[in-house]
Design a protein around this motif. Structure first.
Motif, short mmCIF file in Angstrom:
data_model
loop_
_atom_site.label_atom_id
_atom_site.label_comp_id
_atom_site.label_asym_id
_atom_site.label_seq_id
_atom_site.Cartn_x
_atom_site.Cartn_y
_atom_site.Cartn_z
N VAL A 47 -6.86 -46.52 40.00
CA VAL A 47 -6.48 -47.23 38.70
C VAL A 47 -6.49 -45.66 37.76
CG1 VAL A 47 -7.46 -48.19 36.50
CG2 VAL A 47 -7.68 -49.09 38.86
N GLN A 48 -5.23 -45.50 37.17
CA GLN A 48 -4.90 -44.42 36.27
C GLN A 48 -5.00 -44.59 35.13
OE1 GLN A 48 -1.61 -42.63 38.04
NE2 GLN A 48 -2.33 -42.38 40.09
N MET A 49 -5.98 -44.08 34.04
CA MET A 49 -5.93 -44.37 32.58
C MET A 49 -5.82 -43.23 31.73
SD MET A 49 -9.31 -46.71 32.00
CE MET A 49 -9.65 -48.07 32.81
N SER A 50 -5.03 -43.20 30.94
CA SER A 50 -4.49 -42.25 29.59
C SER A 50 -5.12 -43.06 28.45
CB SER A 50 -3.15 -41.74 29.94
OG SER A 50 -3.09 -40.86 28.65
N LEU A 51 -6.19 -42.43 27.73
CA LEU A 51 -6.75 -43.21 26.55
C LEU A 51 -6.65 -42.08 25.56
CD1 LEU A 51 -9.44 -43.66 29.20
CD2 LEU A 51 -8.92 -45.79 27.53
N THR A 52 -6.01 -42.54 24.38
CA THR A 52 -5.86 -41.86 23.22
C THR A 52 -6.86 -42.37 22.02
OG1 THR A 52 -3.67 -41.42 23.74
CG2 THR A 52 -4.38 -40.95 21.34
N LEU A 53 -7.68 -41.38 21.51
CA LEU A 53 -8.56 -41.79 20.41
C LEU A 53 -8.22 -41.34 19.10
CD1 LEU A 53 -11.96 -40.82 22.44
CD2 LEU A 53 -10.57 -43.08 22.57
N THR A 54 -8.54 -42.04 18.01
CA THR A 54 -8.31 -41.62 16.68
C THR A 54 -9.71 -42.08 15.77
OG1 THR A 54 -6.67 -41.50 14.79
CG2 THR A 54 -7.21 -43.40 15.96
N ASP A 55 -9.58 -41.84 14.47
CA ASP A 55 -10.74 -42.08 13.56
C ASP A 55 -9.84 -43.03 12.60
OD1 ASP A 55 -12.04 -40.21 14.85
OD2 ASP A 55 -11.30 -38.63 13.36
N LEU A 56 -10.78 -43.91 12.20
CA LEU A 56 -10.56 -44.88 10.99
C LEU A 56 -11.61 -45.06 10.12
CD1 LEU A 56 -10.44 -48.60 11.88
CD2 LEU A 56 -11.27 -46.97 13.54
N THR A 57 -11.31 -45.20 8.58
CA THR A 57 -12.21 -45.65 7.80
C THR A 57 -12.42 -47.06 7.59
OG1 THR A 57 -10.89 -45.52 6.10
CG2 THR A 57 -11.48 -43.32 6.83
N ARG A 58 -13.64 -47.54 6.86
CA ARG A 58 -13.77 -48.73 6.51
C ARG A 58 -12.81 -49.49 5.42
NH1 ARG A 58 -17.02 -50.13 2.21
NH2 ARG A 58 -18.21 -48.46 1.05
N SER A 94 -17.80 -51.54 10.28
CA SER A 94 -19.39 -51.18 9.74
C SER A 94 -19.81 -50.35 10.93
CB SER A 94 -20.37 -52.19 9.42
OG SER A 94 -20.30 -53.25 10.37
N GLN A 95 -21.27 -49.94 10.77
CA GLN A 95 -21.76 -49.06 11.74
C GLN A 95 -21.92 -50.16 12.92
OE1 GLN A 95 -25.34 -47.37 10.55
NE2 GLN A 95 -25.82 -46.23 12.22
N THR A 96 -22.35 -51.49 12.82
CA THR A 96 -22.47 -52.25 13.94
C THR A 96 -21.21 -52.75 14.91
OG1 THR A 96 -22.21 -54.31 12.41
CG2 THR A 96 -24.31 -53.35 12.51
N THR A 97 -20.00 -52.57 14.35
CA THR A 97 -18.82 -52.88 15.03
C THR A 97 -18.27 -51.61 15.48
OG1 THR A 97 -17.72 -52.53 12.79
CG2 THR A 97 -18.55 -54.91 13.43
N CYS A 98 -18.86 -50.23 15.08
CA CYS A 98 -18.25 -49.29 15.71
C CYS A 98 -19.11 -48.68 16.69
CB CYS A 98 -17.78 -47.97 14.74
SG CYS A 98 -17.38 -46.60 15.22
N THR A 99 -19.24 -49.42 17.92
CA THR A 99 -20.37 -49.22 18.87
C THR A 99 -19.63 -49.09 20.29
OG1 THR A 99 -20.58 -51.52 19.33
CG2 THR A 99 -22.20 -50.48 17.55
N PRO A 100 -20.22 -48.68 21.37
CA PRO A 100 -19.58 -48.48 22.72
C PRO A 100 -19.27 -49.85 23.12
CG PRO A 100 -21.55 -47.08 22.71
CD PRO A 100 -21.50 -48.03 21.38
N SER A 101 -19.66 -51.04 22.78
CA SER A 101 -19.52 -52.32 23.15
C SER A 101 -18.30 -53.13 22.43
CB SER A 101 -20.65 -53.20 23.25
OG SER A 101 -21.28 -53.37 22.15
#
Length: 479
Positions: A174-185, A83-90
């Protein structure tokens, strides 16, 4: 009574010591152990798993990443309700949970921080393509229209350390490689994959980590090394090298719903025969429109499932490592993949029977391998690789409306075939115990097997009788 004094923190890290982090770079700021999503007790993600210093993830190095899943419809362990409350920066779906931290050089509260570098990528959930992202700021997830954008899918972290006094180690980078994607509810689950490496700091030579599948022969269960030939700029020479595929040889597979997805592909592992089936959902109208576009069978679906490998396959530029440690700089240690049944033209659609014929519905990989070296140290090597494309017919049910949805299936397989080999018998006959000598070497004392003059035989008998009589006479005189 003396007051209890808590033990002092060590001046550096040891093997297994938790990596300490802070929210901000302040001496009096509280610190805590770094935790990352990991399948600790089950396949579901645990957000309480502490990363131990020098403890690699995944533990089994035949895997590239350690993957866990999060249910998105309930609050079971590791789960979230999308939901909108769980897809947050934290939220656990956010990369900023890890990129905004201050990584302590040593576990002490006043320690310096390690240098943090970050690279970002975006994984398209539709076609599986990966696009590098150029940004100077951290990317947090956002929610809009039942979709959570920029959710964290892959975390690849490398900790670089330097030695300190008394066997301790300090965290320098500390070297980071981050891969982002999208998901629906509406997605029932969401997977997150983690990789953690530790490298000693090297001031001069840059260290390149290359994952291998044996030394030299392949080990059962390890990835089948795969890559494409990359040519250097002709103006700089004619050098060639193998550009390896990060996840080895792909095998199309389905997601949690059984739908074909480029992000759910399986990995071919040496010695493991496997078959994978996934579904393509189309309406009757979509099937007719797609089939009328002649020659696009592989381009529409198989190409998407294989991501960027398809273009290399069609140009016969896919190679497999002969050995489990084939050197990417030596093209002679790689063999070209042979393809068969590659005629993708001639798709025909019948509006009477609602059938699309000559559809590419998957492929079969056959790997012929043998053994080498001594019998007590057999090493497995790849001898031949063939990809044969499957052809089939997709038929839409006659009793369904053309606007309804129907599943069509794609099936792929991989088979490992050992080459029958007989042991090479190089056993030489045992040497004789006695060196062969001429038959008459003891002539005139031995006459067996040799043609001796007749007088010699009588003379020898006379000498023998004389000796016997002399011995008898000696015994009589002694008595």
């Amino acid at each position: 009574l003396r007051s209890a004094v808590p033990p002092a923190r060590p001046p550096g890290y040891l093997r297994g010591t938790p990596i300490m982090v802070k929210a901000v770079n302040k001496a009096d700021a509280p610190s805590w152990p770094l935790t990352l999503p990991y399948p600790a007790l089950s396949s579901q993600c645990s957000d309480e798993y502490q990363i131990g210093f020098l403890n690699l993830i995944p533990v089994a190095q035949q895997n590239v990443f350690s993957e866990c899943t999060r249910p998105t419809q309930d609050l079971s362990p590791g789960g979230i309700i999308m939901s909108q409350t769980t897809c947050t920066p934290s939220s656990p779906l956010s990369a900023t949970r890890y990129t905004s931290l201050f990584y302590m050089q040593d576990p002490t509260t006043t320690g310096l921080g390690a240098t943090l570098t970050k690279t970002w990528q975006y994984l398209d959930p539709e076609d599986g393509s990966i696009t590098p992202l150029t940004t100077t700021t951290d990317i947090a997830p956002s929610y809009s229209g039942d979709t959570c954008y920029n959710a964290l899918r892959f975390i690849n972290m490398t900790f670089v350390y330097t030695p300190a006094a008394d066997g301790y180690m300090l965290l320098s980078q500390v070297q980071m490689s981050l891969t982002l994607t999208d998901l629906t509810r509406f997605d029932p689950t969401f997977s997150q994959s983690l990789r953690v490496d530790f490298l000693p700091f090297q001031s001069s030579d840059e260290r390149v980590v290359t994952l291998l599948s044996g030394n030299p022969g392949y080990l059962t269960g390890f990835p089948l090394l795969t890559g494409t030939v990359a040519n250097q700029d002709p103006l700089q020479g004619t050098k060639k090298a193998i550009q390896r595929l990060a996840f080895g040889t792909p095998l199309p597979a389905g997601n949690q719903d059984g739908e074909c997805s480029p992000t759910s592909g399986a990995q071919v592992r040496f010695g493991y025969n496997a078959t994978s089936t996934c579904a393509i959902t189309l309406s009757g109208s979509e099937l007719a429109s797609w089939c009328d576009n002649k020659g696009s069978a592989a381009q529409s679906y198989l190409a998407g499932l294989l991501d960027g490998v398809w273009e290399q396959l069609t140009s016969n530029n896919v190679y497999v490592g002969i050995w489990g440690n084939s050197n990417w700089t030596q093209t002679s240690e790689w063999i070209q993949v042979v393809q068969s049944n590659t005629d993708f033209s001639g798709m025909l659609y019948s509006r009477t029977s609602r059938e699309c014929g000559n559809v590419v519905v998957g492929y079969d990989i056959k790997v012929l391998y043998g053994v080498a070296f001594a019998a007590n140290n057999l090493q497995k090597k790849v001898l031949y690789v063939n990809i044969c494309y499957r052809k089939g017919t997709w038929a839409f049910p006659l009793d369904k409306d053309l606007s309804a949805q129907h599943r069509f299936y794609m099936t792929s397989s991989v088979s490992f075939i050992p080459l029958p080999q007989k042991p090479y018998n190089d056993i030489k006959p045992a040497p004789p115990l006695v060196v062969p000598l001429p038959e008459d070497i003891f002539y005139p004392f031995v006459t067996s097997g040799a043609q001796m003059p007749a007088p010699c035989g009588g003379l020898l008998l006379l000498l023998l009788l004389t000796g016997v009589l002399a011995a008898l006479a000696a015994q009589v005189m002694a008595a």
